[in-house]
Design a protein around this motif. Sequence first.
Motif, PDB file in Angstrom:
ATOM      1  N   GLU A  25       0.713  -1.568  -0.220  1.00  0.00           N
ATOM      2  CA  GLU A  25       0.101  -0.219   0.034  1.00  0.00           C
ATOM      3  C   GLU A  25       1.259   1.123   0.399  1.00  0.00           C
ATOM      4  N   ARG A  29       0.885   4.310  -2.869  1.00  0.00           N
ATOM      5  CA  ARG A  29       0.714   5.217  -2.815  1.00  0.00           C
ATOM      6  C   ARG A  29       1.776   6.338  -3.453  1.00  0.00           C
ATOM      7  N   ILE A  49      -6.201  14.990  -2.863  1.00  0.00           N
ATOM      8  CA  ILE A  49      -6.822  14.073  -1.779  1.00  0.00           C
ATOM      9  C   ILE A  49      -6.240  12.804  -2.727  1.00  0.00           C
ATOM     10  N   GLY A  51      -7.193   8.244  -0.927  1.00  0.00           N
ATOM     11  CA  GLY A  51      -7.927   7.922  -0.255  1.00  0.00           C
ATOM     12  C   GLY A  51      -8.145   6.543  -0.705  1.00  0.00           C
ATOM     13  N   ASP A  52      -8.715   5.695   0.913  1.00  0.00           N
ATOM     14  CA  ASP A  52      -9.081   4.280   0.417  1.00  0.00           C
ATOM     15  C   ASP A  52     -10.604   4.307  -0.596  1.00  0.00           C
ATOM     16  N   ASP A  54     -13.560   3.522   0.561  1.00  0.00           N
ATOM     17  CA  ASP A  54     -14.570   3.020   2.227  1.00  0.00           C
ATOM     18  C   ASP A  54     -14.541   4.643   2.888  1.00  0.00           C
ATOM     19  N   GLU A  55     -13.236   5.291   2.328  1.00  0.00           N
ATOM     20  CA  GLU A  55     -12.955   6.847   2.671  1.00  0.00           C
ATOM     21  C   GLU A  55     -14.004   8.217   1.982  1.00  0.00           C
ATOM     22  N   LEU A  56     -15.014   8.246   3.058  1.00  0.00           N
ATOM     23  CA  LEU A  56     -16.228   9.494   1.694  1.00  0.00           C
ATOM     24  C   LEU A  56     -15.921  10.610   2.887  1.00  0.00           C
ATOM     25  N   TRP A  57     -16.107  11.939   2.091  1.00  0.00           N
ATOM     26  CA  TRP A  57     -15.875  13.388   2.002  1.00  0.00           C
ATOM     27  C   TRP A  57     -17.030  14.027   2.092  1.00  0.00           C
ATOM     28  N   THR A  58     -17.276  14.660   2.807  1.00  0.00           N
ATOM     29  CA  THR A  58     -18.685  15.488   2.380  1.00  0.00           C
ATOM     30  C   THR A  58     -18.459  16.874   1.707  1.00  0.00           C
TER      31      THR A  58
END
Length: 85
Positions: A25, A29, A49, A51-52, A54-58
Motif C-alpha cells: 500500500e 501510494r 486527495i 484515500g481508500d 471506504d473513506e468518503l468526504w462530505t
Amino acid sequence: LFGTPHVVVRPFTDEGSRKAGLNREHLQRNEILQGWKEDLHMQPDDLGILGDADELWTRDFLLALISCPSIPALDQAHATHGCNT
C-alpha cells in the motif's frame, strides 16, 4: 469546481516478495504521488486527495479544503508526513 480533464493511469504491477501487506500500500501510494508530480505537474499549492474506497468526504469538507487558508488538523498531518515534498 473539482478535478482536471486530464486523467493518467500508472499501472503498479511489481509483485515481488517485499510487496506484501502495508508495504505494498505504501509503495502504491508513493507511485500515485509521483504520478501527480510527473504526469499532472501538481505544484505545492495544488490539492490532491488520496484515500481508500471506504473513506468518503462530505461536500462541506471538500469546500473547506479549497476555501480555508488553514485547517489545524490537516496542517499537523502535513508537517508530520511531509506532504509537500
